[in-house]
Design a protein around this motif. Structure first.
Motif, PDB file in Angstrom:
ATOM      1  N   ILE A 190      13.547  -1.005  -3.827  1.00  0.00           N
ATOM      2  CA  ILE A 190      12.144  -1.041  -3.385  1.00  0.00           C
ATOM      3  C   ILE A 190      11.535  -2.430  -3.504  1.00  0.00           C
ATOM      4  CG2 ILE A 190      11.774   1.392  -3.899  1.00  0.00           C
ATOM      5  CD1 ILE A 190      10.217   0.422  -6.441  1.00  0.00           C
ATOM      6  N   LYS A 191      12.239  -3.358  -4.142  1.00  0.00           N
ATOM      7  CA  LYS A 191      11.764  -4.744  -4.210  1.00  0.00           C
ATOM      8  C   LYS A 191      12.982  -5.653  -4.193  1.00  0.00           C
ATOM      9  CE  LYS A 191       8.337  -7.733  -4.838  1.00  0.00           C
ATOM     10  NZ  LYS A 191       7.499  -7.845  -6.034  1.00  0.00           N
ATOM     11  N   PRO A 192      13.406  -6.171  -3.044  1.00  0.00           N
ATOM     12  CA  PRO A 192      12.785  -5.994  -1.730  1.00  0.00           C
ATOM     13  C   PRO A 192      13.157  -4.642  -1.115  1.00  0.00           C
ATOM     14  CG  PRO A 192      14.757  -7.315  -1.524  1.00  0.00           C
ATOM     15  CD  PRO A 192      14.585  -7.069  -3.000  1.00  0.00           C
ATOM     16  N   TRP A 193      12.358  -4.217  -0.117  1.00  0.00           N
ATOM     17  CA  TRP A 193      12.699  -2.996   0.607  1.00  0.00           C
ATOM     18  C   TRP A 193      12.916  -3.327   2.079  1.00  0.00           C
ATOM     19  CZ3 TRP A 193       9.250  -0.593   4.247  1.00  0.00           C
ATOM     20  CH2 TRP A 193       7.940  -1.073   4.258  1.00  0.00           C
ATOM     21  N   ASP A 194      13.646  -2.463   2.760  1.00  0.00           N
ATOM     22  CA  ASP A 194      14.106  -2.742   4.121  1.00  0.00           C
ATOM     23  C   ASP A 194      13.003  -2.423   5.132  1.00  0.00           C
ATOM     24  OD1 ASP A 194      15.547  -3.118   6.456  1.00  0.00           O
ATOM     25  OD2 ASP A 194      17.370  -2.213   5.647  1.00  0.00           O
ATOM     26  N   ILE A 195      12.121  -3.390   5.319  1.00  0.00           N
ATOM     27  CA  ILE A 195      10.994  -3.212   6.240  1.00  0.00           C
ATOM     28  C   ILE A 195      11.493  -3.019   7.669  1.00  0.00           C
ATOM     29  CG2 ILE A 195       8.948  -4.311   7.224  1.00  0.00           C
ATOM     30  CD1 ILE A 195       8.558  -5.743   4.556  1.00  0.00           C
ATOM     31  N   ASP A 196      12.495  -3.786   8.088  1.00  0.00           N
ATOM     32  CA  ASP A 196      12.983  -3.705   9.461  1.00  0.00           C
ATOM     33  C   ASP A 196      13.535  -2.325   9.786  1.00  0.00           C
ATOM     34  OD1 ASP A 196      12.288  -6.318   9.910  1.00  0.00           O
ATOM     35  OD2 ASP A 196      14.297  -7.127   9.584  1.00  0.00           O
ATOM     36  N   GLY A 212       0.509   8.087  -6.284  1.00  0.00           N
ATOM     37  CA  GLY A 212       0.130   7.538  -4.991  1.00  0.00           C
ATOM     38  C   GLY A 212      -0.759   6.323  -5.073  1.00  0.00           C
ATOM     39  N   CYS A 213      -1.707   6.311  -6.010  1.00  0.00           N
ATOM     40  CA  CYS A 213      -2.689   5.230  -6.077  1.00  0.00           C
ATOM     41  C   CYS A 213      -2.008   3.902  -6.389  1.00  0.00           C
ATOM     42  CB  CYS A 213      -3.732   5.554  -7.150  1.00  0.00           C
ATOM     43  SG  CYS A 213      -5.048   4.330  -7.266  1.00  0.00           S
ATOM     44  N   CYS A 214      -2.087   2.963  -5.442  1.00  0.00           N
ATOM     45  CA  CYS A 214      -1.467   1.631  -5.586  1.00  0.00           C
ATOM     46  C   CYS A 214       0.034   1.740  -5.862  1.00  0.00           C
ATOM     47  CB  CYS A 214      -2.139   0.836  -6.704  1.00  0.00           C
ATOM     48  SG  CYS A 214      -3.898   0.600  -6.477  1.00  0.00           S
ATOM     49  N   GLY A 215       0.675   2.779  -5.322  1.00  0.00           N
ATOM     50  CA  GLY A 215       2.085   3.024  -5.590  1.00  0.00           C
ATOM     51  C   GLY A 215       3.002   2.538  -4.483  1.00  0.00           C
ATOM     52  N   VAL A 216       4.294   2.851  -4.650  1.00  0.00           N
ATOM     53  CA  VAL A 216       5.313   2.429  -3.692  1.00  0.00           C
ATOM     54  C   VAL A 216       5.041   3.040  -2.322  1.00  0.00           C
ATOM     55  CG1 VAL A 216       7.775   2.439  -3.174  1.00  0.00           C
ATOM     56  CG2 VAL A 216       7.006   2.183  -5.544  1.00  0.00           C
ATOM     57  N   ALA A 217       4.723   4.327  -2.290  1.00  0.00           N
ATOM     58  CA  ALA A 217       4.461   4.991  -1.008  1.00  0.00           C
ATOM     59  C   ALA A 217       3.263   4.369  -0.297  1.00  0.00           C
ATOM     60  CB  ALA A 217       4.229   6.485  -1.235  1.00  0.00           C
ATOM     61  N   SER A 218       2.278   3.969  -1.064  1.00  0.00           N
ATOM     62  CA  SER A 218       1.086   3.342  -0.467  1.00  0.00           C
ATOM     63  C   SER A 218       1.432   1.995   0.151  1.00  0.00           C
ATOM     64  CB  SER A 218       0.005   3.167  -1.541  1.00  0.00           C
ATOM     65  OG  SER A 218      -0.362   4.406  -2.091  1.00  0.00           O
ATOM     66  N   GLU A 219       2.263   1.217  -0.527  1.00  0.00           N
ATOM     67  CA  GLU A 219       2.669  -0.090   0.000  1.00  0.00           C
ATOM     68  C   GLU A 219       3.456   0.073   1.294  1.00  0.00           C
ATOM     69  OE1 GLU A 219       3.514  -4.151   0.525  1.00  0.00           O
ATOM     70  OE2 GLU A 219       1.943  -3.069  -0.562  1.00  0.00           O
ATOM     71  N   ILE A 220       4.383   1.011   1.299  1.00  0.00           N
ATOM     72  CA  ILE A 220       5.170   1.246   2.507  1.00  0.00           C
ATOM     73  C   ILE A 220       4.263   1.694   3.652  1.00  0.00           C
ATOM     74  CG2 ILE A 220       6.960   2.699   3.532  1.00  0.00           C
ATOM     75  CD1 ILE A 220       8.288   2.738   0.721  1.00  0.00           C
ATOM     76  N   ALA A 221       3.319   2.565   3.355  1.00  0.00           N
ATOM     77  CA  ALA A 221       2.410   3.073   4.385  1.00  0.00           C
ATOM     78  C   ALA A 221       1.608   1.952   5.033  1.00  0.00           C
ATOM     79  CB  ALA A 221       1.472   4.116   3.772  1.00  0.00           C
ATOM     80  N   VAL A 222       1.053   1.055   4.235  1.00  0.00           N
ATOM     81  CA  VAL A 222       0.204   0.012   4.806  1.00  0.00           C
ATOM     82  C   VAL A 222       1.027  -0.986   5.619  1.00  0.00           C
ATOM     83  CG1 VAL A 222       0.256  -1.643   2.878  1.00  0.00           C
ATOM     84  CG2 VAL A 222      -1.784  -1.479   4.311  1.00  0.00           C
ATOM     85  N   VAL A 223       2.252  -1.272   5.193  1.00  0.00           N
ATOM     86  CA  VAL A 223       3.107  -2.177   5.969  1.00  0.00           C
ATOM     87  C   VAL A 223       3.447  -1.553   7.322  1.00  0.00           C
ATOM     88  CG1 VAL A 223       5.387  -3.265   6.078  1.00  0.00           C
ATOM     89  CG2 VAL A 223       4.059  -3.372   3.961  1.00  0.00           C
TER      90      VAL A 223
END
Length: 346
Positions: free
Chosen positions: A260-266, A286-297
């Motif tokens: 998850i750090k780094p995670w495969d954005i492509d 969920g709050c400021c979590g991994v799923a939230s980061e992926i969602a916003v990207v």
């Protein structure tokens, strides 16, 4: 404690296809133990330290037999003094050794935050590359035996926030060996945040050491209607949900990030641009979590391709309960993923 070992009747075999039919079928914990042993044989700078690694259950079985084989100079138990011992591990790494520091639970890493966040993650940057910190931190989370609010927290969201730290969260016996192979050679600090839920797996693993690069996810199941990103143990739940959805004519593509750090954005971006829908299933909050980061990207990269809002299956925003009946409500599973996918499909 019941959750420190895997009973024979609880073992499950999963076919992920990641070994391309090669290798022997061994357990997830055996894969970790084998990798540590091979790394210690290959490189005398590698040593193990941590609470309980020489106990009968050897850090959930991961370190069994290594003290007997390599001696207490290279595999030793440590007192409950995380701040000082994390500093020792950082200093040893900067001095040319490669420590692997085991914490039974991520909760105890809170006591080592100064060393990890203010020192280990920053020395390479602050020294313009003159110093490296080849340190691997291992910790296990997950439900079991009423571990409750102070012994089962999924804190990957906190550490994902810190520049300079790499984080691996594998799911399969094959991947855990390959990612550990990369982590042990990494010159920057790596966190291996494991989950008790996946310790019962067996799968094909190559005998020799091999490496899987960080930041490279894999598609575990191809699909066209929705993308499901499953992290750590939630990958198993995602695949179970995908099977259930398939029976109703809904084709889900399931992605295993592996790190998850780094995670495969492509990889995730291409999948979501194809399916138009995304659900992220994480073991944390969920709050400021991994799923939230992926969602916003994904919102930033795929906004015009989205057919529905991005959904998250994460822990409810309360501390982890101890009672089994509350645990069953608190921890999310394939049924939660199934229901949320049906919502965004409809």
């Amino acid at each position: 404690m019941p959750w420190t070992t895997v009973k024979e009747e609880d073992k499950r075999v999963y076919e992920y296809g990641d070994s391309q039919g090669k290798g022997r079928k061994i357990g997830y914990i055996e894969s970790i133990n084998e990798t540590l042993r091979q790394a210690m044989l290959r490189d005398k700078r590698v040593f193990l330290m941590g609470q309980g690694i020489n106990d009968a259950v050897g850090m959930f079985g991961m370190t069994n037999g290594l003290m007997e084989e390599f001696g207490e100079d290279r595999a030793f138990d440590t007192p409950i003094a995380e701040t000082g011992l994390a500093g020792i591990a950082v200093g040893a790494a900067m001095s040319g050794r490669h420590p692997i520091y085991f914490h039974n639970r991520p909760d105890f890493l809170m006591l080592a935050m100064d060393q990890l966040v203010n020192h280990a993650s920053k020395y390479a940057y602050m020294s313009a590359g003159q110093y490296s910190v080849p340190l691997l931190i291992c910790a296990v989370t997950g439900k079991g035996w009423g571990s409750a609010a102070q012994h089962s927290q999924a804190l990957q969201g906190l550490f994902m926030h810190i520049p300079g730290l790499k984080i691996m969260m594998p799911t399969t016996p094959y991947d855990v060996k390959g990612l550990l192979g990369s982590a042990i050679e990494e010159q920057n600090p790596v966190m291996f945040l494991d989950h008790r839920r996946i310790h019962n797996q067996e799968g094909a693993v190559l005998e020799e050491l091999y490496k899987i690069p960080f930041g490279k996810g894999v598609i575990r199941k191809s699909g066209k209607d929705v993308t499901i990103v499953g992290i750590s143990s939630m990958l198993i739940e995602a695949l179970d949900a995908a099977s259930q959805l398939e029976k109703e004519g809904i084709s889900a593509e399931v992605i295993d990030l592996r790190t998850i750090k780094p995670w495969d954005i492509d990889l995730v971006t291409k999948s979501v641009c194809k399916t138009g829908r995304l659900l992220v299933a994480d073991t944390g909050w969920g709050c400021c979590g991994v799923a939230s980061e992926i969602a916003v990207v994904i919102y930033e990269n795929c906004f015009k391709s989205l057919k529905a809002t991005v959904e998250r299956v994460v822990l409810p925003d309360v501390p982890t309960p101890a009672a089994y009946n509350l645990e069953n409500v608190f921890y999310q599973n394939s049924e939660d993923i199934y229901k949320r996918v049906k919502k965004i499909i409809n």
